[in-house]
Design a protein around this motif. Structure first.
Motif, PDB file in Angstrom:
ATOM      1  N   ILE A 250      38.231  76.098  47.958  1.00 12.77           N
ATOM      2  CA  ILE A 250      38.746  77.476  47.992  1.00 12.77           C
ATOM      3  C   ILE A 250      37.899  78.314  48.947  1.00 12.77           C
ATOM      4  CG2 ILE A 250      39.127  79.591  46.646  1.00 12.77           C
ATOM      5  CD1 ILE A 250      39.656  77.749  44.187  1.00 12.77           C
ATOM      6  N   LYS A 251      36.583  78.118  48.891  1.00 13.06           N
ATOM      7  CA  LYS A 251      35.675  78.883  49.763  1.00 13.06           C
ATOM      8  C   LYS A 251      35.995  78.621  51.241  1.00 13.06           C
ATOM      9  CE  LYS A 251      30.806  79.936  50.683  1.00 13.06           C
ATOM     10  NZ  LYS A 251      31.123  80.214  52.078  1.00 13.06           N
ATOM     11  N   GLN A 252      36.217  77.352  51.580  1.00 13.72           N
ATOM     12  CA  GLN A 252      36.564  77.016  52.976  1.00 13.72           C
ATOM     13  C   GLN A 252      37.851  77.734  53.393  1.00 13.72           C
ATOM     14  OE1 GLN A 252      36.829  72.741  53.083  1.00 13.72           O
ATOM     15  NE2 GLN A 252      34.634  72.444  52.907  1.00 13.72           N
ATOM     16  N   LEU A 253      38.822  77.787  52.463  1.00 14.14           N
ATOM     17  CA  LEU A 253      40.093  78.453  52.769  1.00 14.14           C
ATOM     18  C   LEU A 253      39.912  79.961  52.927  1.00 14.14           C
ATOM     19  CD1 LEU A 253      42.313  76.385  50.333  1.00 14.14           C
ATOM     20  CD2 LEU A 253      42.611  76.468  52.805  1.00 14.14           C
ATOM     21  N   VAL A 254      39.118  80.547  52.025  1.00 15.76           N
ATOM     22  CA  VAL A 254      38.865  81.993  52.101  1.00 15.76           C
ATOM     23  C   VAL A 254      38.127  82.323  53.402  1.00 15.76           C
ATOM     24  CG1 VAL A 254      37.608  83.918  51.018  1.00 15.76           C
ATOM     25  CG2 VAL A 254      38.942  82.340  49.600  1.00 15.76           C
ATOM     26  N   ASP A 255      37.151  81.461  53.762  1.00  9.09           N
ATOM     27  CA  ASP A 255      36.417  81.661  55.027  1.00  9.09           C
ATOM     28  C   ASP A 255      37.354  81.541  56.237  1.00  9.09           C
ATOM     29  OD1 ASP A 255      34.147  82.056  53.581  1.00  9.09           O
ATOM     30  OD2 ASP A 255      33.267  80.074  53.966  1.00  9.09           O
ATOM     31  N   SER A 256      38.439  80.760  56.071  1.00  8.88           N
ATOM     32  CA  SER A 256      39.414  80.607  57.165  1.00  8.88           C
ATOM     33  C   SER A 256      40.512  81.661  57.077  1.00  8.88           C
ATOM     34  CB  SER A 256      40.054  79.218  57.119  1.00  8.88           C
ATOM     35  OG  SER A 256      39.066  78.235  57.171  1.00  8.88           O
ATOM     36  N   ASN A 257      40.296  82.665  56.211  1.00 12.96           N
ATOM     37  CA  ASN A 257      41.193  83.823  56.124  1.00 12.96           C
ATOM     38  C   ASN A 257      42.468  83.598  55.327  1.00 12.96           C
ATOM     39  OD1 ASN A 257      40.765  86.415  56.644  1.00 12.96           O
ATOM     40  ND2 ASN A 257      41.668  86.441  58.698  1.00 12.96           N
ATOM     41  N   TYR A 258      42.512  82.559  54.499  1.00 11.53           N
ATOM     42  CA  TYR A 258      43.661  82.416  53.591  1.00 11.53           C
ATOM     43  C   TYR A 258      43.547  83.478  52.506  1.00 11.53           C
ATOM     44  CZ  TYR A 258      45.222  78.038  55.662  1.00 11.53           C
ATOM     45  OH  TYR A 258      45.718  77.093  56.525  1.00 11.53           O
ATOM     46  N   LYS A 259      44.702  84.041  52.097  1.00 10.98           N
ATOM     47  CA  LYS A 259      44.696  85.169  51.158  1.00 10.98           C
ATOM     48  C   LYS A 259      45.206  84.785  49.768  1.00 10.98           C
ATOM     49  CE  LYS A 259      43.252  87.935  54.343  1.00 10.98           C
ATOM     50  NZ  LYS A 259      44.011  89.021  54.955  1.00 10.98           N
ATOM     51  N   GLU A 260      45.884  83.634  49.701  1.00 10.45           N
ATOM     52  CA  GLU A 260      46.474  83.257  48.411  1.00 10.45           C
ATOM     53  C   GLU A 260      46.331  81.747  48.196  1.00 10.45           C
ATOM     54  OE1 GLU A 260      50.409  84.928  46.907  1.00 10.45           O
ATOM     55  OE2 GLU A 260      50.973  82.884  47.474  1.00 10.45           O
ATOM     56  N   ILE A 261      45.835  81.385  47.029  1.00 12.86           N
ATOM     57  CA  ILE A 261      45.612  79.969  46.704  1.00 12.86           C
ATOM     58  C   ILE A 261      46.441  79.616  45.479  1.00 12.86           C
ATOM     59  CG2 ILE A 261      43.885  78.213  46.087  1.00 12.86           C
ATOM     60  CD1 ILE A 261      43.179  79.525  48.757  1.00 12.86           C
ATOM     61  N   THR A 262      47.200  78.524  45.569  1.00  9.33           N
ATOM     62  CA  THR A 262      47.911  78.008  44.394  1.00  9.33           C
ATOM     63  C   THR A 262      47.191  76.769  43.892  1.00  9.33           C
ATOM     64  OG1 THR A 262      50.034  78.841  45.214  1.00  9.33           O
ATOM     65  CG2 THR A 262      50.116  77.159  43.509  1.00  9.33           C
ATOM     66  N   LEU A 263      46.704  76.832  42.659  1.00 11.63           N
ATOM     67  CA  LEU A 263      46.063  75.669  42.035  1.00 11.63           C
ATOM     68  C   LEU A 263      47.186  74.760  41.539  1.00 11.63           C
ATOM     69  CD1 LEU A 263      43.270  77.523  40.027  1.00 11.63           C
ATOM     70  CD2 LEU A 263      43.103  76.474  42.289  1.00 11.63           C
ATOM     71  N   LEU A 264      47.067  73.496  41.881  1.00 17.52           N
ATOM     72  CA  LEU A 264      48.203  72.595  41.750  1.00 17.52           C
ATOM     73  C   LEU A 264      47.864  71.406  40.878  1.00 17.52           C
ATOM     74  CD1 LEU A 264      50.831  72.913  43.353  1.00 17.52           C
ATOM     75  CD2 LEU A 264      49.898  71.351  45.060  1.00 17.52           C
TER      76      LEU A 264
ATOM     77  N   PHE B  70      36.180  84.855  43.855  1.00 16.10           N
ATOM     78  CA  PHE B  70      36.925  85.312  45.046  1.00 16.10           C
ATOM     79  C   PHE B  70      37.843  86.478  44.651  1.00 16.10           C
ATOM     80  CE2 PHE B  70      36.106  80.728  45.294  1.00 16.10           C
ATOM     81  CZ  PHE B  70      35.293  80.686  46.416  1.00 16.10           C
ATOM     82  N   PRO B  71      37.263  87.655  44.414  1.00 10.62           N
ATOM     83  CA  PRO B  71      38.055  88.772  43.874  1.00 10.62           C
ATOM     84  C   PRO B  71      39.126  89.303  44.821  1.00 10.62           C
ATOM     85  CG  PRO B  71      35.800  89.476  44.391  1.00 10.62           C
ATOM     86  CD  PRO B  71      35.835  87.997  44.560  1.00 10.62           C
TER      87      PRO B  71
ATOM     88  N   LYS C 154      43.063  89.516  32.343  1.00  9.31           N
ATOM     89  CA  LYS C 154      41.734  90.065  32.658  1.00  9.31           C
ATOM     90  C   LYS C 154      41.549  90.310  34.159  1.00  9.31           C
ATOM     91  CE  LYS C 154      37.532  87.735  32.267  1.00  9.31           C
ATOM     92  NZ  LYS C 154      36.746  86.723  31.567  1.00  9.31           N
ATOM     93  N   HIS C 155      42.214  89.504  34.986  1.00 11.39           N
ATOM     94  CA  HIS C 155      41.970  89.558  36.439  1.00 11.39           C
ATOM     95  C   HIS C 155      43.189  90.060  37.196  1.00 11.39           C
ATOM     96  CE1 HIS C 155      38.123  87.451  36.236  1.00 11.39           C
ATOM     97  NE2 HIS C 155      38.673  86.618  35.384  1.00 11.39           N
ATOM     98  N   GLU C 156      42.985  91.124  37.949  1.00 12.79           N
ATOM     99  CA  GLU C 156      44.029  91.711  38.787  1.00 12.79           C
ATOM    100  C   GLU C 156      44.530  90.710  39.831  1.00 12.79           C
ATOM    101  OE1 GLU C 156      46.516  94.738  39.492  1.00 12.79           O
ATOM    102  OE2 GLU C 156      44.968  94.778  37.932  1.00 12.79           O
ATOM    103  N   ASN C 157      43.623  89.829  40.301  1.00 12.91           N
ATOM    104  CA  ASN C 157      43.969  88.935  41.421  1.00 12.91           C
ATOM    105  C   ASN C 157      44.620  87.625  40.984  1.00 12.91           C
ATOM    106  OD1 ASN C 157      41.422  88.204  40.354  1.00 12.91           O
ATOM    107  ND2 ASN C 157      40.811  87.194  42.253  1.00 12.91           N
ATOM    108  N   ILE C 158      44.891  87.463  39.676  1.00 13.80           N
ATOM    109  CA  ILE C 158      45.699  86.307  39.244  1.00 13.80           C
ATOM    110  C   ILE C 158      47.129  86.813  39.115  1.00 13.80           C
ATOM    111  CG2 ILE C 158      46.104  84.545  37.503  1.00 13.80           C
ATOM    112  CD1 ILE C 158      43.140  84.744  36.725  1.00 13.80           C
ATOM    113  N   CYS C 159      48.041  86.205  39.884  1.00 18.06           N
ATOM    114  CA  CYS C 159      49.423  86.690  39.918  1.00 18.06           C
ATOM    115  C   CYS C 159      50.079  86.624  38.549  1.00 18.06           C
ATOM    116  CB  CYS C 159      50.230  85.877  40.927  1.00 18.06           C
ATOM    117  SG  CYS C 159      49.740  86.254  42.610  1.00 18.06           S
ATOM    118  N   LYS C 160      50.889  87.626  38.273  1.00 23.01           N
ATOM    119  CA  LYS C 160      51.554  87.712  36.965  1.00 23.01           C
ATOM    120  C   LYS C 160      52.881  86.948  37.044  1.00 23.01           C
ATOM    121  CE  LYS C 160      48.099  90.224  35.711  1.00 23.01           C
ATOM    122  NZ  LYS C 160      47.088  89.628  36.588  1.00 23.01           N
ATOM    123  N   TYR C 161      52.739  85.643  37.126  1.00 19.96           N
ATOM    124  CA  TYR C 161      53.913  84.772  37.257  1.00 19.96           C
ATOM    125  C   TYR C 161      53.580  83.412  36.663  1.00 19.96           C
ATOM    126  CZ  TYR C 161      56.915  81.288  39.462  1.00 19.96           C
ATOM    127  OH  TYR C 161      57.752  80.225  39.669  1.00 19.96           O
TER     128      TYR C 161
END
Length: 477
Positions: free
Chosen positions: A208-222, A265-266, A290-297
């Motif tokens: 996830i850190k590598q993706l965030v460093d590469s400017n990805y904004k959304e991660i789906t855990l699969l 990764f807030p 609890k977390h604003e950045n976890i999508c409500k879906y």
């Protein structure tokens, strides 16, 4: 929503492209069919082969190696792959040095057929054997057939950094589990992908850190079954009960992993897929709240609204348990959207059982869904033990009734957003208009709005003026 279960229609069967690596001289053509796990696996394969001198190409004719990553869940996917293999072999006649391989779930199931009987491929590689590709290619180059479909107890590819293929550069998938322990009678996954095991949380956070460093904004855990993630040092989930006391006491479950990722990764949005009703704990729902950045879906496959049918499917939940879970989601996360998988016409399904599915859709009022008629898959318990006894015209009628009622609720749910302002992550240009952006809100609804000075990957606030059953239409606030 339509009647086909398609994860990302636009990615089905597209040639995957990665950044060219200087000095790599061989060309790899790779196509993926089926679920997000398959697209993610193709990225792992591209990563392993880039170290063997391969760059990807989208020109089939110039490829040295052609791979198709397959799905065994539905008959349609299997027929598509067979047609593709015929096409590859026609090209192979013009370019005889080209090698053709089948990866993934179908590989495991049809290995003898592909290699020995039909002689249509050079190599067959199951979902746990991608690391073995360099050795298998050596076998092929030496003129031997190459097969490795051995299912592993511990392979999670945790240390392989996937090459992002055909990515919009905004959202990415990160696999956290492999395999499945749920022996649903209609499904081949436990036989083609093996038993369930989870990936080391350190390697997940690192990816996830590598993706965030590469400017990805959304991660789906699969995962095939993401909620049952459980890390206790490695190995199969079913062996957890035999683990040491300290391993059990320090184990990390899905709600803890989700909490960890959201905290670390807030500014990154998180989604997850696919949930299984019997494994979704209240802890997960509380973590989402609890977390604003976890999508409500939440994608929450139900398959049928009838407890009797669920029992025949060997699903580990009843209608009542499912409704209780939905009630809890609504109580803890009132603004959460819920989508479904529903299969109609399963073995022995009566008209009364079908009506129970319709009444469940009425009760839950799903935002959208993936609906399809049952088609028997060879090798599954249902195919061995239960007659596929619902006539096709009955399946079609029932499916049409399910789709009709779902469309009503899809519109009912999109209308709720009209007159409100939502946060949207811009994913790219609208398919229908180059002067509009398209993105999604937290509830996974597609939002289309006129372009201004924004860029792909920006979070913007959009006032919703109108909607269809599938799309929200708005403008910048």
């Amino acid at each position: 929503m339509g009647s086909e279960k398609v994860i990302e229609e636009k990615n089905q069967g597209q040639a995957l492209l990665t950044t060219k690596i200087e000095g790599n001289t061989k060309k790899l053509y790779i196509e993926s069919y089926g679920c997000s796990m398959n697209l993610n696996d193709s990225e792992i394969v591209a990563s392993i082969l880039s170290k063997q001198g391969y760059n990807t190409t989208h020109l089939l004719e110039e490829a040295d190696l052609v791979l198709v990553n397959t799905c065994s869940i539905r008959e349609k996917a299997e027929q598509t792959v067979r047609k593709r293999l015929e096409k590859y072999n026609a090209v192979k006649k013009i370019n005889p040095k080209m090698k053709v391989g089948v990866l993934g779930c179908m590989a495991e199931r049809l290995k003898a057929k592909f290699l020995e009987e039909e002689k249509i491929v050079d190599l067959v590689v199951g979902p746990d054997a991608y690391r073995d590709l360099p050795n298998l290619l050596e076998e092929v180059n030496a003129g031997r057939d190459a097969v490795n479909v051995i299912l592993s107890k511990d392979e999670t590819y945790g240390d392989v950094s996937p090459v992002r293929l055909n990515s919009n550069g905004v959202s990415a998938f990160v696999s956290i589990t492999r395999g499945c322990d749920n022996m649903c009678t209609f499904c081949v996954v436990p036989f083609t992908r093996g038993r369930e095991r989870s990936r080391d949380p350190k390697s997940i956070i690192e990816e996830i850190k590598q993706l965030v460093d590469s400017n990805y904004k959304e991660i789906t855990l699969l995962g095939q079954n993401v909620d049952s993630y459980l890390w206790f040092g490695g190995g199969l989930k079913k062996d957890f009960k035999n683990a040491t006391e300290i391993a059990q006491a320090t184990a990390i479950d899905f709600s803890q992993l989700l909490d960890l990722a959201a905290k670390e990764f807030p500014k990154t949005r998180f989604r997850f897929s696919t949930s299984n009703p019997q494994d979704m704990s209240l802890d997960v729902i509380h973590t989402m709240a609890k977390h604003e950045n976890i999508c409500k879906y939440i994608h929450l496959p139900v398959q049928s609204g009838s407890t009797a049918v669920l029992e025949r499917m060997n699903r580990q939940h009843t209608r009542e348990e499912y409704i209780k879970l939905v009630d809890n989601i609504r109580r803890i996360l009132p603004d959460c959207s819920i989508s479904q998988d529903i299969m109609t016409g399963f073995c022995g399904e009566t008209e009364e059982e079908h009506q129970e599915t319709l009444s469940l859709i009425e009760y839950v009022k799903y935002d959208f869904g993936f609906m399809f008629a049952y088609s028997e898959r060879p090798g599954t318990p249902a195919a061995k033990k239960m007659p596929d006894d619902i006539p096709l015209e009955v399946k079609k009628r029932r499916l049409a009734e399910i789709i009709l009622i779902q469309q009503k609720y899809s519109l009912f749910n999109t209308k709720k957003f009209v007159g409100k302002t939502v946060e949207v992550l811009i994913e790219g240009e609208s398919k229908k208009s180059s002067s509009h952006w398209k993105g999604r809100n937290s509830q996974n609804a597609v939002v289309v709005f006129p372009k201004g000075d924004e860029n792909v990957g920006d979070f913007v606030h959009i006032f919703i003026e109108d909607c269809t059953s599938a799309t929200l239409l708005g403008k910048r606030t």
